[in-house]
Design an enzyme around this catalytic site. Structure first.
Site, PDB file in Angstrom:
ATOM      1  N   ASP A   1       3.519  10.193  -8.285  1.00  0.00           N
ATOM      2  CA  ASP A   1       2.119   9.960  -7.907  1.00  0.00           C
ATOM      3  C   ASP A   1       1.928  10.449  -6.476  1.00  0.00           C
ATOM      4  OD1 ASP A   1      -0.513   9.303  -7.956  1.00  0.00           O
ATOM      5  OD2 ASP A   1      -0.240   7.150  -8.189  1.00  0.00           O
TER       6      ASP A   1
ATOM      7  N   HIS B   1       4.453   0.048   2.649  1.00  0.00           N
ATOM      8  CA  HIS B   1       3.185   0.425   2.020  1.00  0.00           C
ATOM      9  C   HIS B   1       2.558  -0.731   1.259  1.00  0.00           C
ATOM     10  CE1 HIS B   1       5.159   0.343  -1.853  1.00  0.00           C
ATOM     11  NE2 HIS B   1       4.219   1.034  -2.481  1.00  0.00           N
TER      12      HIS B   1
ATOM     13  N   ALA C   1       3.596  -5.101  -0.386  1.00  0.00           N
ATOM     14  CA  ALA C   1       4.513  -6.239  -0.419  1.00  0.00           C
ATOM     15  C   ALA C   1       5.833  -5.858  -1.080  1.00  0.00           C
ATOM     16  CB  ALA C   1       3.865  -7.402  -1.164  1.00  0.00           C
TER      17      ALA C   1
END
Length: 380
Positions: free
Chosen positions: A71, A309, A311
Site C-alpha cells: 500500500d 505511524h 498504535a
C-alpha cells in the site's frame, strides 16, 4: 530506546517489547550488506511481510520494493474544522451519509475522477495498465484499517481524519517490481532469497523505474485522501454550521526517500512509520475506539528523524477474530458512532497497543500537540 547487537549493524528500538518474528525480520535487515548505520524500530512495531511494520531501513544504493510494501503512500490527512460543538444526531447523520455516498471497501466511483496526474503518468508498464481503472478508484476509501473519522480535539475543535492509500495502484506496482527484484536477485544475491527483501540498485533501469512509479503512487495516494476529505467535509458541512477548514496536515507512512543522514546520502525506507523532522507536524492514530495525536517532530537522528505511524497491532487479524467477542468490541466502542462489525472484529480497539504507551515511548522523537478523541467512525 533499546539497542540490540544481533546482526551486522545494530538495531535500535523504541518499543516496550518486540515480538520474536518481528525482531528476526529486523535482524534480517541488519544483515543486508547495503544496510546503513542501524535499523530503527518504532514504538508500534509488529511483524510484516519481509520487513516489520514500524521499521526504518536506510540503505546505500539499493531500494527494496517490499520494504515499502503493497500500500504505497498509505497515510493520513487530518483537518481542523471551525466547529467546536456537534451533537449525536449530527454525528449519526454524517456517518450514515458517508456510508451511502462515499465508495468503501471494493466499491469504486461510477464516473471517472479528475486529477492532473493522469495527464502525465510515468512510462511504467504496470502504471499504464492500471491507469484507466485508477480513474474510478480515486476518491475511494478501501478496506482493512482504512477509515474516516470525526474527532474531538483537545484544542476545542472538531477534526476530521482520513486514512487511506494508493488503492490498487500501489498494490500492483509493489508486486510487479518485487517480482522483478526477485528475478534480478537470483544473479546479484543482494539478499537471501527466502527473506522477501529482494532489492534493486537505485541507479539501474529497474531501480529508477520503480522509484518513479512509487513516487507516482505517493502522489496518487495523497490526491486520494484529498478527494476523500473533500467528500467527507461536504457531508459534514451539510450537517453542521461549518464554513471552512482551518488547518490540514497530511503524511505518508509507506514509502522510500533519498535523504541525508549522518552526512551520507541514503535511501530511507519507512514501512509503517512517518517522518518527524524538527518542527514538522505529523499524525499518530490510535484505533477506532481510542485517541489519536497530532504531534510535532523533534528531528531525532537516532530514528532517522522518524516516529511511529500509529498504535500498532498486538494480534493478527485472524487472532483478533478468534479471541475478541462482539460484546468486548461493542463495549470498547461505547459512545462512538459506527456502523457495526459486519462479521469482522479485527479492527476492534483491543487488537491494538495502548496508544498512550506508544506516545510515551517516543517522547524523544515527537511531542504531542493535539489529542483527538473519536466521535464517529466510517470504516472500509
Amino acid at each position: 530506546m533499546k539497542k540490540f547487537d544481533l546482526g551486522r549493524i545494530p538495531i535500535k528500538s523504541w518499543a516496550d517489547e518486540v515480538e520474536d518474528e518481528a525482531l528476526q525480520q529486523a535482524v534480517n535487515l541488519a544483515n543486508l550488506p547495503f544496510a546503513y548505520s542501524h535499523i530503527a524500530l518504532m514504538a508500534d512495531v509488529h511483524v510484516g511481510f519481509g520487513m516489520p511494520i514500524g521499521g526504518v531501513l536506510a540503505s546505500k544504493g539499493v531500494i527494496i520494493p517490499n520494504a515499502v510494501g503493497v500500500d504505497i503512500g498509505c497515510g493520513i490527512i487530518a483537518a481542523k474544522t471551525d466547529i467546536k460543538n456537534i451533537n449525536i444526531e449530527q454525528i449519526e447523520n454524517i456517518v450514515d451519509k458517508a456510508h451511502k455516498t462515499i465508495p468503501l471497501g471494493y466499491k469504486h466511483h461510477k464516473k471517472p475522477r479528475e486529477w492532473k496526474g493522469f495527464d502525465n503518468p510515468p512510462n511504467s508498464k504496470v502504471v499504464l495498465e492500471e491507469l484507466e481503472a485508477a480513474r474510478y478508484q480515486l476518491g475511494t476509501l478501501g478496506g482493512g484499517n482504512h477509515f474516516m473519522t470525526m474527532e474531538q480535539g483537545s484544542d476545542g475543535h472538531i477534526w476530521l481524519m482520513v486514512h487511506s492509500g494508493s488503492r490498487n495502484f500501489g498494490y500492483k506496482i509493489a508486486n510487479y517490481y518485487n517480482k522483478i527484484a526477485n528475478e534480478i536477485n537470483k544473479a546479484t544475491k543482494l539478499s537471501p532469497s527466502k527473506q522477501d527483501l529482494a532489492g534493486l540498485y537505485i541507479d539501474s533501469k529497474e531501480g529508477q523505474e520503480y522509484f518513479v512509479a512509487m513516487n507516482y503512487a505517493l502522489e496518487f495516494a495523497k490526491e486520494n485522501r484529498e478527494q476523500l476529505l473533500e467528500q467527507f467535509y461536504t457531508i459534514f458541512r451539510e450537517e453542521t454550521d461549518s464554513h471552512k477548514i482551518l488547518q490540514k496536515i497530511g503524511i505518508h507512512h509507506n514509502y522510500a526517500a533519498i535523504e541525508t543522514h549522518f552526512r551520507e546520502e541514503v535511501i530511507v525506507h519507512r514501512k509503517g512509520a512517518i517522518r518527524a523532522e524538527s518542527g514538522e507536524l505529523g499524525i499518530i492514530p490510535g484505533s477506532m475506539g481510542t485517541p489519536s495525536y497530532i504531534v510535532e517532530g523533534l528531528g531525532n537522528e537516532e530514528s532517522f528523524r522518524t516516529c511511529s505511524h500509529g498504535a500498532g497491532r498486538v494480534m493478527s487479524r485472524k487472532m483478533a477474530n478468534k479471541l475478541i467477542t462482539r460484546e468486548m468490541a461493542d463495549k470498547a466502542m461505547e459512545g462512538i458512532v459506527h456502523k457495526g462489525w459486519r462479521g469482522d472484529l479485527s479492527e476492534a480497539p483491543m487488537a491494538y497497543k495502548d496508544i498512550e504507551e506508544v506516545i510515551a515511548n517516543q517522547k524523544d522523537l515527537v511531542k504531542p500537540v493535539v489529542k483527538l478523541t473519536p466521535l464517529g467512525v466510517v470504516k472500509g
